[in-house]
Write a protein that holds these residues in place. Structure first.
Motif, short mmCIF file in Angstrom:
data_model
loop_
_atom_site.label_atom_id
_atom_site.label_comp_id
_atom_site.label_asym_id
_atom_site.label_seq_id
_atom_site.Cartn_x
_atom_site.Cartn_y
_atom_site.Cartn_z
N GLY A 71 0.76 -1.16 0.13
CA GLY A 71 0.00 -0.04 0.04
C GLY A 71 0.74 1.28 0.10
O GLY A 71 0.77 2.05 -1.08
N PRO A 72 1.64 1.47 1.02
CA PRO A 72 2.38 2.64 0.93
C PRO A 72 3.40 2.92 -0.19
O PRO A 72 3.73 4.00 -0.71
N LEU A 73 4.01 1.66 -0.75
CA LEU A 73 4.84 1.51 -1.87
C LEU A 73 3.93 2.12 -2.94
O LEU A 73 4.77 2.81 -3.89
N ALA A 122 -4.89 -4.13 -1.89
CA ALA A 122 -4.43 -3.16 -1.53
C ALA A 122 -4.01 -2.14 -2.37
O ALA A 122 -3.77 -0.89 -2.29
N VAL A 123 -3.81 -2.65 -3.75
CA VAL A 123 -3.28 -1.82 -4.93
C VAL A 123 -4.31 -1.64 -6.01
O VAL A 123 -4.65 -0.64 -6.48
N GLY A 124 -4.80 -3.14 -6.41
CA GLY A 124 -5.64 -2.86 -7.37
C GLY A 124 -7.17 -2.19 -7.18
O GLY A 124 -7.57 -1.47 -7.96
N TYR A 125 -7.55 -2.57 -6.03
CA TYR A 125 -9.00 -1.81 -5.62
C TYR A 125 -8.71 -0.43 -5.45
O TYR A 125 -9.70 0.30 -5.69
N ALA A 126 -7.67 0.05 -4.90
CA ALA A 126 -7.52 1.28 -4.40
C ALA A 126 -7.29 2.03 -5.75
O ALA A 126 -8.20 3.14 -5.99
N GLU A 341 -9.65 10.15 5.06
CA GLU A 341 -9.04 11.00 4.21
C GLU A 341 -7.41 10.90 3.94
O GLU A 341 -6.92 11.59 3.08
N LEU A 342 -7.10 9.72 4.63
CA LEU A 342 -5.73 9.49 4.42
C LEU A 342 -5.39 8.84 2.95
O LEU A 342 -6.09 8.36 2.17
N VAL A 347 -4.79 3.21 3.12
CA VAL A 347 -6.26 2.76 3.58
C VAL A 347 -6.45 1.39 3.10
O VAL A 347 -6.94 0.49 3.86
N ALA A 348 -6.19 1.26 1.83
CA ALA A 348 -6.49 0.12 1.29
C ALA A 348 -5.79 -1.15 1.95
O ALA A 348 -6.18 -2.31 2.19
#
Length: 408
Positions: A71-73, A122-126, A341-342, A347-348
């Motif tokens: 997520g952070p990456l 964490a990545v695709g859905y976001a 709001e982060l 978030v994901a």
């Protein structure tokens, strides 16, 4: 926040979620195709059949353990780069499992393959949530869910075929091929969603975002509804080979056929959601979905009282559980995702870690309890999980919907 131009849903913009759902299909088949083969796999490696559910729980735990990173990456370097790297890693780990020599090596590779689940959530859905308008995003998620449900519909039957006619090894070859095709599709169709200058922070600074996310009680109350809505069916996928084949003495083919109406209920629920999401306030279907799930779990549990009707009662009850999940799950995800709001990658990822940790704990608890209470362990656990939603998560959803009305 990411620079993500909001797009409307059409044939062109649909190509990205279709490529993503192909990878999601690979990660689901990575579980649904393999679970029917787990009893023969334990025999192949000469270990106890009670280890069969661990292949799924470790698969989920693997996803939870790397969600904090992806997520952070993706917030820092962009969704597309991280997603493509994750898809490639999943593909390689599916190939490597073909060379395992014992159950320990097999379970380690299953743990590593779990990273694919996090890449999707964490990545695709976001990226999907950022790329589409709110109700279009819900429709896309519901459509993706329906397509990905080809895995639990076809996976058990294909798994039974592998057991009877070929070898479980070919299942991972098939999964790796699907994943590789998805990689090429994502490379071509996924939009470039690059981070802004504001988001160019150090990784330690990005990781501090997790503390902020998990400190938000309102977000957590909404986010915990996601494992609650998914866990009953997730537990069924993990424990059903033992219940249906070991306990109820169904054949591998009968096991596969049993799953078809169950997951057809999930598909029908998603279709209903797509049809009604524009007519009602976002969140309304959640208030319908959980009561239907509770009704289904109670009906399935009456099999403990009338063992002569165990198969039809399980079938009807679980189909209702999956239908209720279908009309609720995409809206549950959106409600929690939009409440913070982060940075959305963080978030994901936070939601992904919460979900998969709950899945891992739930599966392992049911696996342990099953040795003492058999089918009752799963059925009563499902009722308890669903009932939890009627407490603080329900209150949080009402609060969120009232907040949306005021903002509108």
């Amino acid at each position: 926040m990411q620079n993500a131009p909001t797009r409307t849903l059409n044939r062109t913009t649909l190509m990205f979620p279709l490529a993503l759902v192909l990878f999601e299909l690979a990660t689901y088949i990575g579980n649904d195709l393999i679970q029917p083969a787990m009893l023969p796999i334990t025999q192949y490696f000469g270990v106890s059949t009670t280890l069969a559910p661990s292949a799924m729980s470790l698969y989920l735990l693997g996803g939870a353990c790397v969600a904090w990173l992806f997520g952070p990456l993706s917030d820092r370097y962009g969704r597309k780069k991280v997603l493509l790297a994750g898809v490639l890693f999943f593909t390689i780990s599916c190939v490597l499992i073909l060379f395992t020599q014992n159950m320990s090596q097999f379970l380690i590779l299953r743990f590593l393959q779990g990273s694919g689940l996090t890449i999707v959530s964490a990545v695709g859905y976001a990226a999907v949530q950022e790329s589409f308008e709110e109700k279009d995003a819900v429709k896309v998620m519901a459509l993706m869910t329906n397509l990905s449900l080809l895995a639990p519909l076809l996976g058990p039957v294909l798994g039974a075929f592998l057991i009877s006619h070929i070898s479980w090894h070919w299942g991972f070859v098939f999964i790796a091929l699907i994943s590789l095709i998805s990689w090429f599709g994502l490379k071509q169709a996924m939009p470039e969603i690059k981070p802004t200058v504001h988001e160019q922070k150090t990784l330690p600074e990005l990781f501090k975002g997790f503390k902020a996310v998990y400190s938000d009680r309102h977000f957590l109350s909404l986010a915990v509804a996601l494992p609650l809505v998914v866990l009953p069916l997730m537990l069924w996928i993990a424990i059903s080979p033992i219940i249906l084949v070991d306990e109820l003495k169904l054949s591998s083919l009968q096991y596969g056929l049993f799953q078809i109406p169950v997951f057809a209920g999930l598909i029908l629920g998603n279709i209903v959601l797509i049809k009604v999401v524009d007519r009602y306030e976002l969140g309304k279907t959640i208030f319908v979905g959980f009561p239907i799930m509770l009704l289904g779990a109670v009906i399935a549990s009456t099999a403990l009282i009338w063992p002569a009707l165990v198969i039809p009662l399980l079938l009807v009850g679980l189909t209702l559980v999956s239908f209720g999940e279908g009309i609720a799950v995409s809206v549950v995800f959106r409600s929690a995702f939009a409440s913070s709001e982060l940075p959305k990658g963080t978030v994901a990822a936070s939601m992904s870690m919460l979900n998969m940790t709950c899945f891992f704990v739930g599966i392992e608890v049911v696996r342990i309890l099953y040795s003492h209470f058999h089918m009752a362990a799963y059925l009563l656990m499902s009722i308890v999980v669903i009932l939890i939603w009627f407490t603080f998560p329900r209150r949080a959803l009402i609060k969120e919907m009232q907040k949306r009305k005021k903002q509108a």
